[in-house]
Design an enzyme around this catalytic site. Structure first.
Site, PDB file in Angstrom:
ATOM      1  N   HIS A   1       0.047   5.599 -25.376  1.00  0.00           N
ATOM      2  CA  HIS A   1      -0.851   6.859 -25.098  1.00  0.00           C
ATOM      3  C   HIS A   1      -2.008   6.953 -26.116  1.00  0.00           C
ATOM      4  O   HIS A   1      -2.025   6.468 -27.026  1.00  0.00           O
ATOM      5  CB  HIS A   1       0.113   7.971 -25.091  1.00  0.00           C
ATOM      6  CG  HIS A   1      -0.617   9.254 -24.788  1.00  0.00           C
ATOM      7  ND1 HIS A   1      -1.057  10.178 -25.848  1.00  0.00           N
ATOM      8  CD2 HIS A   1      -1.009   9.902 -23.498  1.00  0.00           C
ATOM      9  CE1 HIS A   1      -1.558  11.248 -25.197  1.00  0.00           C
ATOM     10  NE2 HIS A   1      -1.607  10.974 -23.826  1.00  0.00           N
TER      11      HIS A   1
ATOM     12  N   THR B   1      -2.915   9.286 -28.064  1.00  0.00           N
ATOM     13  CA  THR B   1      -2.385   9.592 -29.472  1.00  0.00           C
ATOM     14  C   THR B   1      -1.931   8.781 -30.298  1.00  0.00           C
ATOM     15  O   THR B   1      -1.550   8.877 -31.553  1.00  0.00           O
ATOM     16  CB  THR B   1      -1.782  10.926 -29.236  1.00  0.00           C
ATOM     17  OG1 THR B   1      -0.373  10.540 -28.375  1.00  0.00           O
ATOM     18  CG2 THR B   1      -2.419  12.065 -28.577  1.00  0.00           C
ATOM     19  N   LYS B   2      -1.385   7.556 -29.637  1.00  0.00           N
ATOM     20  CA  LYS B   2      -0.637   6.547 -30.701  1.00  0.00           C
ATOM     21  C   LYS B   2      -1.670   5.694 -31.168  1.00  0.00           C
ATOM     22  O   LYS B   2      -2.842   5.777 -30.712  1.00  0.00           O
ATOM     23  CB  LYS B   2       0.181   5.464 -29.724  1.00  0.00           C
ATOM     24  CG  LYS B   2       1.247   6.313 -28.966  1.00  0.00           C
ATOM     25  CD  LYS B   2       2.510   6.934 -29.872  1.00  0.00           C
ATOM     26  CE  LYS B   2       3.647   7.462 -28.884  1.00  0.00           C
ATOM     27  NZ  LYS B   2       3.186   8.872 -28.447  1.00  0.00           N
ATOM     28  N   PHE B   3      -1.041   5.256 -32.344  1.00  0.00           N
ATOM     29  CA  PHE B   3      -2.523   4.406 -33.126  1.00  0.00           C
ATOM     30  C   PHE B   3      -2.773   3.316 -32.616  1.00  0.00           C
ATOM     31  O   PHE B   3      -3.916   2.854 -32.723  1.00  0.00           O
ATOM     32  CB  PHE B   3      -1.435   4.190 -34.690  1.00  0.00           C
ATOM     33  CG  PHE B   3      -0.913   2.754 -34.487  1.00  0.00           C
ATOM     34  CD1 PHE B   3      -1.497   1.453 -35.028  1.00  0.00           C
ATOM     35  CD2 PHE B   3       0.239   2.386 -33.850  1.00  0.00           C
ATOM     36  CE1 PHE B   3      -0.836   0.325 -34.862  1.00  0.00           C
ATOM     37  CE2 PHE B   3       0.852   1.352 -33.903  1.00  0.00           C
ATOM     38  CZ  PHE B   3       0.351   0.036 -34.498  1.00  0.00           C
TER      39      PHE B   3
END
Length: 404
Positions: free
Chosen positions: A199, A201-203
Site C-alpha cells: 500500500h 503508506t508502506k515504506f
C-alpha cells in the site's frame, strides 16, 4: 526552525505550529521518478496494462529472488491477497488471530463467514502470544494467523509447533515485514504462506498492491487461478475465482521501489537512530527496539507512553503533536475487538484481552520515511520532551478546551 523551550510556545498553549507542512506517518516513498516514468512509457507503448504483463512477471521474479521463495504472486492489494489465500488454504469455521492488528486481518476472515477468534498479545513483542493460542483451539478451529507487527517477526517457531501438532493451517500477515528476516531467513518463507502489503503508506509501495509468498506448489497454483477468475487458459475456467490481479502500472512502481529498496531502508534506519538518540532517557516513554543481527525495514518508529511515569496520557501527547502538524498515529486503536462488527459479536472480548487493551492505550507511531529529515526529527523529539516536561499544564489546557 527555532527550538521551542517554554511551555507557552507549544501550539496547544497558543504558540504557532512547529511545522508549516504536516509530517505524516507513512507518507509515500517515491523512488526515482524518471526510472518509473520510463517504465510507464514502455507500458503505454506495449498497450498491455494488466493481465500478467511484462512488468508483473518481472516483479514476481525479483520478489521470489529477494525473498528466497519458490512462488510470489502479485496482487491488487493485501486484503484481497489475504482473502484469496485464506480460501485457497481451505480455512473455515474459526481462525485464531490477534486483535492488535489492522482491521483487514479479521475482516478477511469475517468477509468469508469465518469467525476470527481474538488472541491476546505478548506485552514485550506486541505480537500474538503463542502461550494463549492453545486454549482458544476448538473443534471448529482450522488455522492461525500471526502478524509480524512493526516488521518484527512474531513467535514463528512456537506457532508452527502448535499448528503442526494440531493439524492447523498457519498463515502470516507480513504487511509490515517486507525486506525483514528471521534467523537469517527472509520473511516470506514461513508457514503455509505469507502476505505482504505494498500500500502507498508502506515504506515499499506499488501505489496499491500486495503479494502472497509460498513454497507450496499446489497452493501457489490455486492462488494464481483464484486471483484471475479461475482461468487456466483462453476461455477455460476451472476453478472459482475473483479479480485480484496487479496492474502493470503498480508493478512498474514496485520495480522502481525495488531498485531503491536499500536506499529507503537506510533512510529509515537513520531516522530511527535519530529518534533513539533524541528520546534517550526520557522518563515514561519506550521506543520499540530493533535488536539482533536480522534485517529490519525500520518503517515504524513506535513509542509506548506510560501515563504514570510520563505524567501525560498518550492521547494528550497525540493532540499536542497534531497541533504542531506532527501527525503521529495511534496504532492499532482501539483494537479490532472494539470495532464493528466484532464489538457486537463479542461484547466481552476485552476481558480476555488485557494486554491488547493496555497496549492500545499506550502506542504512538511517529513520522518517518524519505519525507522526514534528521532535522525534523530533532525538532519532533524536542517537542515531545517539552510536552512531557509540562504534562500537567498541557493536560489541563486540553481538558479545558484550550486551542481545540
Amino acid at each position: 526552525m527555532k527550538l521551542k523551550t517554554s511551555c507557552d510556545e507549544l501550539a496547544v498553549m497558543g504558540g504557532s505550529p512547529a511545522f508549516s507542512d504536516t509530517l505524516h506517518v507513512g507518507r509515500p516513498n517515491i523512488g526515482d521518478r524518471s526510472e518509473f516514468l520510463e517504465r510507464v512509457n514502455g507500458i503505454l507503448d506495449r498497450r498491455w496494462l494488466t493481465n500478467n504483463g511484462i512488468c508483473v512477471q518481472e516483479f514476481e521474479r525479483r520478489l521470489e529472488a529477494l525473498l528466497g521463495v519458490k512462488h510470489c504472486i502479485a496482487m491488487c492489494n493485501a486484503t484481497v491477497a489475504l482473502e484469496i489465500t485464506i480460501r485457497a488454504l481451505g480455512m473455515t469455521g474459526e481462525v485464531i488471530v490477534p486483535s492488535f492488528t489492522f482491521v483487514a486481518t479479521p475482516h478477511s476472515l469475517q468477509w468469508q463467514q469465518i469467525t476470527p477468534v481474538f488472541c491476546d498479545i505478548d506485552p514485550e513483542t506486541h505480537s500474538i502470544d503463542p502461550r494463549r493460542v492453545e486454549s482458544l483451539i476448538t473443534p471448529r478451529t482450522t488455522g492461525i494467523i500471526g502478524v509480524h507487527l512493526w516488521g518484527k517477526p512474531c513467535k514463528i517457531e512456537a506457532l508452527a509447533e502448535i499448528a503442526g501438532r494440531r493439524n492447523l493451517r498457519l498463515l502470516f500477515d507480513a504487511a509490515h515485514a517486507f525486506g525483514c528476516s528471521h534467523n537469517g531467513r527472509m520473511i516470506g518463507s514461513f508457514g503455509d504462506a505469507e502476505v505482504f502489503s505494498f500500500h502507498a503508506t508502506k515504506f515499499f509501495n506499488t501505489f496499491e498492491g500486495g503479494a502472497v509468498a509460498t513454497n507450496d506448489d499446489d497452493l501457489a497454483a490455486r492462488i494464481r487461478l483464484m486471483k484471475n477468475f479461475g482461468f487456466a487458459g483462453y476461455d477455460n475456467v476451472v476453478y472459482i475465482g475473483t479479480n485480484g490481479k496487479m496492474s502493470e502500472i503498480s508493478a512498474a512502481m514496485g520495480l522502481t521501489s525495488l531498485d531503491h529498496l536499500e536506499e529507503i531502508i537506510t533512510i529509515n534506519r537513520r531516522n530511527y537512530a535519530a529518534y533513539a538518540s533524541g528520546l534517550a532517557n526520557v522518563q515514561g516513554i519506550r521506543l520499540v527496539p530493533y535488536e539482533g543481527a536480522d534485517r529490519y525495514n525500520y518503517q515504524y518508529v513506535v513509542l509506548e507512553v506510560d501515563e504514570q511515569a510520563a505524567g501525560i496520557h498518550r492521547d494528550m501527547l497525540l493532540q499536542a503533536l497534531h497541533a504542531e502538524n506532527i501527525m503521529a498515529r495511534r496504532y492499532f486503536y482501539p483494537g479490532c475487538h472494539r470495532m464493528e462488527p466484532y464489538r457486537s459479536y463479542f461484547p466481552n472480548a476485552g476481558m480476555l484481552l488485557p494486554e491488547t487493551e493496555r497496549l492500545a492505550e499506550r502506542v504512538l507511531s511517529l513520522p518517518t520515511g524519505t519525507a522526514v529529515s534528521e532535522e525534523d526529527i530533532v525538532d519532533i523529539c524536542s517537542i515531545i520532551r517539552l510536552v512531557l516536561k509540562n504534562g500537567v499544564e498541557v493536560t489541563n489546557a486540553l481538558a479545558n478546551g484550550k486551542n481545540t
